[in-house]
Design a protein around this motif. Structure first.
Motif, mmCIF file in Angstrom:
data_model
loop_
_atom_site.group_PDB
_atom_site.id
_atom_site.type_symbol
_atom_site.label_atom_id
_atom_site.label_comp_id
_atom_site.label_asym_id
_atom_site.label_seq_id
_atom_site.Cartn_x
_atom_site.Cartn_y
_atom_site.Cartn_z
ATOM 1 N N GLN A 149 0.829 -1.193 0.000
ATOM 2 C CA GLN A 149 0.000 0.000 0.000
ATOM 3 C C GLN A 149 0.865 1.245 0.000
ATOM 4 O OE1 GLN A 149 -1.199 -0.790 4.469
ATOM 5 N NE2 GLN A 149 -1.801 1.303 3.944
ATOM 6 N N GLY A 150 0.332 2.315 -0.595
ATOM 7 C CA GLY A 150 1.056 3.569 -0.634
ATOM 8 C C GLY A 150 0.668 4.499 0.497
ATOM 9 N N GLY A 151 -0.518 4.264 1.052
ATOM 10 C CA GLY A 151 -0.986 5.117 2.137
ATOM 11 C C GLY A 151 -2.345 4.665 2.601
ATOM 12 N N GLY A 152 -2.932 5.421 3.509
ATOM 13 C CA GLY A 152 -4.244 5.075 4.019
ATOM 14 C C GLY A 152 -4.833 6.217 4.830
ATOM 15 N N GLY A 190 -5.983 9.766 11.116
ATOM 16 C CA GLY A 190 -5.479 10.688 10.111
ATOM 17 C C GLY A 190 -4.985 9.963 8.874
ATOM 18 N N ILE A 191 -3.910 10.457 8.288
ATOM 19 C CA ILE A 191 -3.392 9.931 7.028
ATOM 20 C C ILE A 191 -2.022 9.294 7.238
ATOM 21 C CG2 ILE A 191 -2.510 10.587 4.740
ATOM 22 C CD1 ILE A 191 -4.710 12.695 4.620
ATOM 23 N N LEU A 192 -1.864 8.116 6.695
ATOM 24 C CA LEU A 192 -0.587 7.406 6.701
ATOM 25 C C LEU A 192 0.009 7.451 5.304
ATOM 26 C CD1 LEU A 192 1.554 5.349 7.815
ATOM 27 C CD2 LEU A 192 -0.024 3.551 7.052
ATOM 28 N N ILE A 193 1.269 7.849 5.210
ATOM 29 C CA ILE A 193 2.023 7.780 3.964
ATOM 30 C C ILE A 193 3.097 6.714 4.130
ATOM 31 C CG2 ILE A 193 3.494 9.004 2.329
ATOM 32 C CD1 ILE A 193 0.654 10.036 2.373
ATOM 33 N N CYS A 194 3.099 5.731 3.253
ATOM 34 C CA CYS A 194 4.091 4.651 3.328
ATOM 35 C C CYS A 194 5.384 5.136 2.673
ATOM 36 C CB CYS A 194 3.563 3.398 2.649
ATOM 37 S SG CYS A 194 2.105 2.703 3.464
ATOM 38 N N ALA A 195 6.294 5.609 3.508
ATOM 39 C CA ALA A 195 7.504 6.260 3.007
ATOM 40 C C ALA A 195 8.330 5.343 2.118
ATOM 41 C CB ALA A 195 8.347 6.756 4.185
ATOM 42 N N ASN A 196 8.371 4.062 2.426
ATOM 43 C CA ASN A 196 9.199 3.133 1.660
ATOM 44 C C ASN A 196 8.629 2.847 0.273
ATOM 45 O OD1 ASN A 196 7.242 1.827 3.488
ATOM 46 N ND2 ASN A 196 7.822 -0.045 2.421
ATOM 47 N N GLU A 197 7.359 3.179 0.044
ATOM 48 C CA GLU A 197 6.742 2.921 -1.255
ATOM 49 C C GLU A 197 6.715 4.155 -2.153
ATOM 50 O OE1 GLU A 197 6.019 0.069 -2.310
ATOM 51 O OE2 GLU A 197 5.902 -1.165 -0.498
ATOM 52 N N MET A 198 7.139 5.305 -1.635
ATOM 53 C CA MET A 198 7.090 6.538 -2.424
ATOM 54 C C MET A 198 8.303 6.634 -3.354
ATOM 55 S SD MET A 198 4.275 8.042 -1.578
ATOM 56 C CE MET A 198 3.595 6.372 -1.502
ATOM 57 N N ARG A 199 8.053 6.681 -4.645
ATOM 58 C CA ARG A 199 9.139 6.753 -5.614
ATOM 59 C C ARG A 199 9.785 8.137 -5.655
ATOM 60 N NH1 ARG A 199 5.076 4.063 -8.124
ATOM 61 N NH2 ARG A 199 4.408 5.966 -9.191
ATOM 62 N N ASP A 200 8.941 9.165 -5.559
ATOM 63 C CA ASP A 200 9.437 10.533 -5.635
ATOM 64 C C ASP A 200 8.376 11.469 -5.064
ATOM 65 O OD1 ASP A 200 7.481 10.723 -7.679
ATOM 66 O OD2 ASP A 200 8.967 10.228 -9.215
ATOM 67 N N ARG A 201 8.634 12.770 -5.137
ATOM 68 C CA ARG A 201 7.704 13.745 -4.566
ATOM 69 C C ARG A 201 6.365 13.754 -5.304
ATOM 70 N NH1 ARG A 201 10.234 19.383 -4.455
ATOM 71 N NH2 ARG A 201 11.409 18.484 -2.704
ATOM 72 N N SER A 202 6.389 13.550 -6.626
ATOM 73 C CA SER A 202 5.160 13.529 -7.397
ATOM 74 C C SER A 202 4.267 12.366 -6.973
ATOM 75 C CB SER A 202 5.474 13.446 -8.892
ATOM 76 O OG SER A 202 4.299 13.357 -9.660
ATOM 77 N N HIS A 203 4.878 11.217 -6.737
ATOM 78 C CA HIS A 203 4.130 10.051 -6.266
ATOM 79 C C HIS A 203 3.517 10.335 -4.897
ATOM 80 C CE1 HIS A 203 4.164 5.471 -5.218
ATOM 81 N NE2 HIS A 203 2.951 5.929 -5.449
#
Length: 281
Positions: free
Chosen positions: A149-152, A158-171
């Motif tokens: 997952q990329g987030g939730g 609140g909001i979770l961002i899966c840091a290890n799955e983020m390719r770049d800032r645009s993603h």
């Protein structure tokens, strides 16, 4: 908006970081006379690595395992274990980069700033206290699929961002915008997130989040996913991602059920661009 109304979740509790205004949640959707019976799918599980089975040996240097992968001596499962171990090793770096990009987007991204203001207009708050970057472990479903997952979004956290799955800032921007649409829907309507009474609510919020976040724009589809379809590409992407998300609900029986629910709400929810006036990404 015509029935079914956009995404509806349970009312936020007093401890929820996403608070709701007194004028919100005016829409009321009638649950079906016979709600779908829960049929929980087995929860994803962790699978232990066995070097004899997978070819991946954690005792070796990372570059040695990488070479073994390049030469075809590691199974697909072993590659996933290698990937997870590298995520663990780089967790601090990934989270720091995610937090830096998050701060940049809240300051400079027109989409993120717009959604933050719209959430604030409903007496909600989204900032570094409830938009968090974490490493998200992958799991393996009973059928062998790797679940990532990329987030939730959680109404209570609140909001979770899966840091290890983020390719770049645009993603990260696409992922954050997706979850912020969920947050806005949560404050604006009474959304049944898990589909305890009506999966159409979950289907609607997923359609809207995929449509408005930018994750299905043509450049993302072509450059990242290799989909060069020229007709109905955007609609197909939104529909597919909504179906996949609905399938993750415990009350969803299978992909046929998820597809049926998404199709039922498609016309009204795909036409609803609130809080935007148009699709800008």
């Amino acid at each position: 908006m015509a029935t079914p109304s956009p995404p509806p979740p349970p009312q936020p509790s007093s401890s929820s970081p996403i608070t709701q205004s007194s004028s919100a949640a005016q829409s009321q959707s009638q649950p079906p006379s016979q709600p779908p019976q829960p049929n929980p799918a087995p929860l994803p599980r962790f699978v232990e690595n066995d070097p004899a089975r997978t070819g991946y040996d954690p005792s070796l240097k990372w570059w040695m395992n990488y070479f073994r992968i390049l030469t075809g001596r590691v199974t697909r499962e072993g590659v996933e274990h290698y990937r997870e171990d590298r995520y663990k090793a780089n967790e601090a770096r990934d989270c720091a980069r995610c937090e830096q990009d998050r701060a940049y987007l809240f300051k400079y991204s027109p989409t993120i700033r717009f959604l933050r203001d719209k959430v604030a207009a409903l007496n909600g708050t989204l900032d570094e206290t409830n938009v968090v970057c974490r490493r998200c472990p992958a799991r393996v479903a009973e059928d062998g699929r790797v679940v990532r997952q990329g987030g939730g979004f959680s109404p209570d956290h609140g909001i979770l961002i899966c840091a290890n799955e983020m390719r770049d800032r645009s993603h990260l921007e696409d992922t954050l915008a997706h979850e912020m649409v969920h947050a806005w829907d949560h404050l604006r309507w009474k959304v049944d997130w898990m589909g305890g009474h009506d999966l159409r609510h979950a289907a609607c919020t997923e359609i809207r989040a995929s449509m408005l976040s930018g994750e299905c724009r043509w450049t993302r589809e072509t450059m990242t996913r290799g989909n060069w379809t020229l007709t109905q590409q955007f609609q197909n992407c939104v529909r597919l991602r909504a179906i996949q998300s609905v399938m993750a609900r415990a009350t969803c029986r299978d992909d046929v059920h998820a597809t049926k629910v998404v199709n039922e709400v498609w016309d009204s929810c795909f036409a609803d661009k609130r809080p935007f006036e148009e699709i800008y990404r």
